[in-house]
Scaffold this active site. Sequence first.
Site, PDB file in Angstrom:
ATOM      1  CG  ASP A   9      -1.954   1.160   1.119  1.00 13.23           C
ATOM      2  OD1 ASP A   9      -2.183   1.676   0.001  1.00 13.23           O
ATOM      3  OD2 ASP A   9      -2.486   1.556   2.176  1.00 13.23           O
ATOM      4  CD  GLU A  44      -2.958  -0.504  -2.733  1.00 10.03           C
ATOM      5  OE1 GLU A  44      -3.725   0.459  -2.734  1.00 10.03           O
ATOM      6  OE2 GLU A  44      -3.121  -1.508  -2.005  1.00 10.03           O
ATOM      7  CE1 TYR A 128      -4.538  -4.296  -4.770  1.00  5.27           C
ATOM      8  CE2 TYR A 128      -3.890  -2.553  -6.302  1.00  5.27           C
ATOM      9  CZ  TYR A 128      -4.573  -2.970  -5.166  1.00  5.27           C
ATOM     10  OH  TYR A 128      -5.310  -2.053  -4.439  1.00  5.27           O
ATOM     11  CG  ASP A 167      -4.761  -7.587  -2.354  1.00  4.63           C
ATOM     12  OD1 ASP A 167      -5.721  -8.359  -2.145  1.00  4.63           O
ATOM     13  OD2 ASP A 167      -4.823  -6.358  -2.145  1.00  4.63           O
ATOM     14  CG  ASN A 169      -8.742  -6.695  -3.389  1.00  2.00           C
ATOM     15  OD1 ASN A 169      -8.964  -6.380  -2.221  1.00  2.00           O
ATOM     16  ND2 ASN A 169      -8.064  -5.922  -4.224  1.00  2.00           N
ATOM     17  CG  ASP A 240      -2.862 -10.318   0.995  1.00  5.07           C
ATOM     18  OD1 ASP A 240      -2.478  -9.537   0.112  1.00  5.07           O
ATOM     19  OD2 ASP A 240      -3.553  -9.968   1.976  1.00  5.07           O
ATOM     20  CG  HIS A 266      -2.678  -6.034   2.375  1.00  8.92           C
ATOM     21  ND1 HIS A 266      -3.369  -7.099   1.824  1.00  8.92           N
ATOM     22  CD2 HIS A 266      -3.295  -4.912   1.922  1.00  8.92           C
ATOM     23  CE1 HIS A 266      -4.353  -6.638   1.065  1.00  8.92           C
ATOM     24  NE2 HIS A 266      -4.330  -5.317   1.109  1.00  8.92           N
TER      25      HIS A 266
END
Length: 275
Positions: A9, A44, A128, A167, A169, A240, A266
Site C-alpha cells: 500500500d 500496490e 494485484y 492480493d 481481494n 492474500d 496487509h
Amino acid sequence: MKIISWNIDSLNAALTSDSNRAILSREVLIKLNALQADVIAIQETKLSAKGPTKKHKKVIEELFPNYQIAWRSSQEPARKGYAGTMFMYKKDLKAEVSYPEISCPHPMDYEGRIMTLEFADFYLTNVYTPNAGSELKRLEDRQNWDEKYADYLVCLDQVKPVIATGDFNVAHKEIDLAHPDRNHFSAGFTDEERQGFTNLLNKGFTDTFRHLHGPVEGVYTWWAQRVRTSKQNNSGWRIDYFLVSDRIADKVQRSEMIDSGERQDHTPILLEIDL
C-alpha cells in the site's frame, strides 16, 4: 525456494515518507530482507508511470543489497500513481520477466496489475486483483477479470507449473474473515467474487495455506486501517494467497503469514517450496 508476497500500500511512501506508518513499513521491509527470500513480490506500489526514482532505487539498494528489481506501474489512460506491482529477486537468479495483458475490462490492463517471472522449471506470477469498489460498482468488471485471470494461469500451467501470489481481494470462505455474517454484500466477500475464486481453484490450483493448515480459524492477512482496533481485535480478512498448480502442491513446505507488528492493512505472506 523461499518467496514472500506483500501488498505494501505505497512503496513510494514506505521509501520516502517520515510518517509513523512509513516508519512501520520500513521496519517490515528490514524484517523481510533478514529472511533472505529468493523472490519478494510487491503489490500496490503506487509509483509513477516512470517507475522508481533514483531516490527509490538508492533506498531499495540499501535495504535489499542482494536483489535486482523489475516493476510495472499504472499507465495512461489509467490513473496515475495507482496500483502497480514489483518483483525483487536475488541477483544470481535467472528469470525472464513478462508484463501480461489479459484483455480485461478497460483500463485494468493499464493499471500494472500482473507481472510474471519465468524460471527454467516453473512460473511465478504476481497479481494485484481489482477491488469490486464502493457499492460494488466494479463488480461486473471484477467478474470479467476473474475469468480472464484464471484463463491466463491455465495457459501458463499448460507449459510448466505455476506459483501465483498476491492480493486477490477476496476472502474465499466464511472461515477467511472474522465477521462473515456482516459482509455478504461487501467487496471481497460477495457470492460472485467467492465463486470466481472457486472457479480458479477448480481449474487446477491449490490454496497452499489451507492445503497445509486445514480449517484453522482466526488467521488473516489484512486488517482495515480505518478501524483503529481491527488488528488488536483480530477483526481481519485473509485475502492474500499463494496458489500453486495442483501437481506441485505436495512440494510446498511452508505457507504462512509474517508478523508485521503494529502496522495495520496487509501483512506479508511466505511460501517455501522444494522444486
